[in-house]
Scaffold this motif. Sequence first.
Motif, PDB file in Angstrom:
ATOM      1  N   CYS A  65      -1.944  -5.945   0.780  1.00 56.84           N
ATOM      2  CA  CYS A  65      -2.164  -4.585   0.548  1.00 56.84           C
ATOM      3  C   CYS A  65      -3.573  -4.230   1.348  1.00 56.84           C
ATOM      4  O   CYS A  65      -3.830  -4.806   2.308  1.00 56.84           O
ATOM      5  CB  CYS A  65      -2.402  -4.242  -1.049  1.00 56.84           C
ATOM      6  N   ARG A  76      -3.825  -5.246  -5.286  1.00 55.78           N
ATOM      7  CA  ARG A  76      -2.403  -4.713  -5.808  1.00 55.78           C
ATOM      8  C   ARG A  76      -1.247  -5.819  -4.994  1.00 55.78           C
ATOM      9  O   ARG A  76      -0.222  -5.967  -5.681  1.00 55.78           O
ATOM     10  CB  ARG A  76      -2.211  -3.689  -4.847  1.00 55.78           C
ATOM     11  N   ARG A 128       0.776  -1.150   0.143  1.00 56.67           N
ATOM     12  CA  ARG A 128       0.002   0.152  -0.017  1.00 56.67           C
ATOM     13  C   ARG A 128       0.880   1.449   0.164  1.00 56.67           C
ATOM     14  O   ARG A 128       1.980   1.141   0.099  1.00 56.67           O
ATOM     15  CB  ARG A 128      -0.910  -0.017   1.249  1.00 56.67           C
ATOM     16  N   GLU A 129       0.207   2.273  -0.332  1.00 54.16           N
ATOM     17  CA  GLU A 129       1.064   3.610  -0.367  1.00 54.16           C
ATOM     18  C   GLU A 129       1.263   3.872   1.190  1.00 54.16           C
ATOM     19  O   GLU A 129       0.823   3.573   1.930  1.00 54.16           O
ATOM     20  CB  GLU A 129       0.225   4.604  -1.151  1.00 54.16           C
ATOM     21  N   ASP A 130       2.468   4.970   1.160  1.00 53.84           N
ATOM     22  CA  ASP A 130       2.899   5.562   2.537  1.00 53.84           C
ATOM     23  C   ASP A 130       1.932   5.921   3.265  1.00 53.84           C
ATOM     24  O   ASP A 130       1.790   5.521   4.545  1.00 53.84           O
ATOM     25  CB  ASP A 130       3.854   6.455   2.179  1.00 53.84           C
ATOM     26  N   PRO A 172       5.712   0.233  -1.484  1.00 47.40           N
ATOM     27  CA  PRO A 172       4.690   0.913  -2.101  1.00 47.40           C
ATOM     28  C   PRO A 172       4.636   0.251  -3.436  1.00 47.40           C
ATOM     29  O   PRO A 172       5.558   0.207  -4.255  1.00 47.40           O
ATOM     30  CB  PRO A 172       4.607   2.200  -2.095  1.00 47.40           C
ATOM     31  N   SER A 203       3.855   1.528  -6.018  1.00 51.59           N
ATOM     32  CA  SER A 203       4.110   2.576  -7.053  1.00 51.59           C
ATOM     33  C   SER A 203       5.391   2.720  -7.317  1.00 51.59           C
ATOM     34  O   SER A 203       5.942   3.351  -8.275  1.00 51.59           O
ATOM     35  CB  SER A 203       3.403   4.091  -6.578  1.00 51.59           C
ATOM     36  N   ARG A 204       6.016   2.050  -6.598  1.00 54.54           N
ATOM     37  CA  ARG A 204       7.766   2.049  -6.772  1.00 54.54           C
ATOM     38  C   ARG A 204       8.327   0.918  -6.558  1.00 54.54           C
ATOM     39  O   ARG A 204       9.574   0.765  -6.330  1.00 54.54           O
ATOM     40  CB  ARG A 204       8.390   3.421  -5.784  1.00 54.54           C
ATOM     41  N   SER A 227       7.186  -2.170   4.340  1.00 56.22           N
ATOM     42  CA  SER A 227       6.638  -1.294   3.588  1.00 56.22           C
ATOM     43  C   SER A 227       7.318  -0.859   2.105  1.00 56.22           C
ATOM     44  O   SER A 227       8.433  -0.367   1.975  1.00 56.22           O
ATOM     45  CB  SER A 227       6.136   0.235   3.956  1.00 56.22           C
ATOM     46  N   GLU A 255      -1.407   5.169   3.684  1.00 59.93           N
ATOM     47  CA  GLU A 255      -2.187   4.192   3.964  1.00 59.93           C
ATOM     48  C   GLU A 255      -1.494   3.224   5.092  1.00 59.93           C
ATOM     49  O   GLU A 255      -1.898   2.845   6.031  1.00 59.93           O
ATOM     50  CB  GLU A 255      -2.756   3.003   2.840  1.00 59.93           C
TER      51      GLU A 255
END
Length: 100
Positions: A60, A65, A22-24, A39, A41-42, A37, A26
């Motif tokens: 996630c 995801r 999950r994104e930072d 994410p 996206s990266r 963690s 979240e």
Amino acid sequence: MKSISVKELAAMGQDAAIVDVREDDEYADVRVAGTKSIPLSRFAQSLAEVPASGTVYVMCAAGGRSAQAAAYLEDQGYDAVNVAGGINEWQLDGLPVVRR
């Protein structure tokens, strides 16, 4: 792709290598203690952060995801398992979390 329930994962205890995609923001709000963690996206750029040996359990919010990340890890030669239901299911089952 292999999949595991949150209850099965919780039964493994602290030894399970869990990566949360999950994104930072979240992750900062609520997470499973001891998770790493990375994410989504990266994720591809951060592959070196994924534990290199043993099984990696990918989590996630709900499982979408993490399924993408687990499939990517399998393609890269990792033993990756998707955590079905993600942190949402983890919380619904009353399993412990860390909150901001």
